[in-house]
Scaffold this active site. Structure first.
Site: not given
Length: 299
Positions: A82, A157, A181
């Protein structure tokens, strides 16, 4: 095996094939890159990627496997990180178009662990602004779409990581989670995911309440990746003490566990009947396998 099939193999399958000389990290990497080229213009999972650099990493892994000297348990396995997991020299805008991104001068502990283990880092995946939206929509990156149905988003997210996992962009992906997330993309996309205990996976800079964890298509792959990234690192003063954890999943016995069943959170929109039915079927399957299913006092 067709190339598309190579892109869908799990990490545990890849490692066995590499060890047996049946597959090369290079041919797997090229199959994954073809998959990315096919879907990425629509899916929008990546913030930064360098196919030339990851090809070089795959070639180096191939040489190590041929010599019988893999660096670690995920040598040659494609992986994404990420965008808020630092990679030296890669800007970290946190999904926001209104900031000048921080450019880290060192890797995060997770990045170091996966590189030390020989993984082939495909790139950094997108996230919505500051990781505060659950929709997969970013002012910088735009919309990240579900590989299962491009009319839908991925949840967030860890939106890009989820899209990459569900789209066949390699088997291993790292997301982060405070309030869902990792888990939201996991449920929206039908993935295996894990939000580890706070401090189990060291992060840098320490951020109380945020954890990093694995996202994949199989539980075995979650365990494999946790064995790599759940290593102590002094840069995270909030990390847990070192622990000898057996990540083997082969001995799981449903009769040994209690499962909480929550059918209604008690707030927000009403539960969709289809969603409720799916959860009830899953609980029933666990109960049939011998688990103790304990309904909550809601719903």
């Amino acid at each position: 095996m067709v190339d598309d099939g190579l892109a869908w193999l799990s990490a545990t399958e890849l490692v066995r094939a590499y060890a047996g000389g049946d597959l090369s990290p290079v041919e797997v990497h090229r199959a994954v890159q073809r998959r990315i080229a096919e879907l990425e213009p629509t899916v929008n999972a990546f913030w930064q990627r360098d196919a030339v650099e990851s090809e070089r990493a795959a070639q180096q892994s191939e040489a190590r496997w041929r010599a019988g000297e893999p660096l670690g348990p995920i040598d040659g396995v494609p992986i994404t990180l990420k965008e808020n997991v630092a990679r030296a020299g890669v800007p970290m805008p946190a999904g926001n178009a209104g900031v000048t991104p921080v450019v880290p001068d060192r890797n995060a502990p997770i990045t170091d662990r996966v590189l030390e283990s020989g993984a082939v880092v495909l790139g950094s995946t997108v996230m919505p602004d500051w990781g505060m939206l659950s929709s997969g929509v970013s002012s910088l990156h735009g919309i990240t779409r579900s590989p299962l149905d491009p009319r839908l988003t991925t949840g967030g997210s860890s939106s890009g990581a989820g899209a990459a996992a569900a789209g066949g962009f390699g088997p291993l992906h790292v997301g982060t989670d405070i309030g869902g997330s990792i888990r939201l993309p996991g449920t929206w996309l039908g993935l295996a995911t894990l939000k580890p205990s706070d401090g189990r996976v060291p992060i840098d800079v320490p951020y109380l309440g945020r954890v990093a964890g694995p996202m994949a298509r199989t539980v075995d792959d979650l365990a494999l990746l946790m064995s790599v990234i759940a290593q102590p690192d002094p840069r995270d003063w909030a990390s847990l003490p070192p622990a000898e954890i057996d990540w083997d999943t082969s001995g799981f016995e449903p009769r040994s566990v209690r499962v909480g069943l929550l059918l209604d959170a008690g707030c927000g929109m009403p539960v969709d009947p289809e969603v409720r039915a799916v959860v009830e079927r899953a609980a029933g399957a666990l109960g049939d396998a011998g688990a103790e299913v304990v309904p909550s006092n809601r719903g």
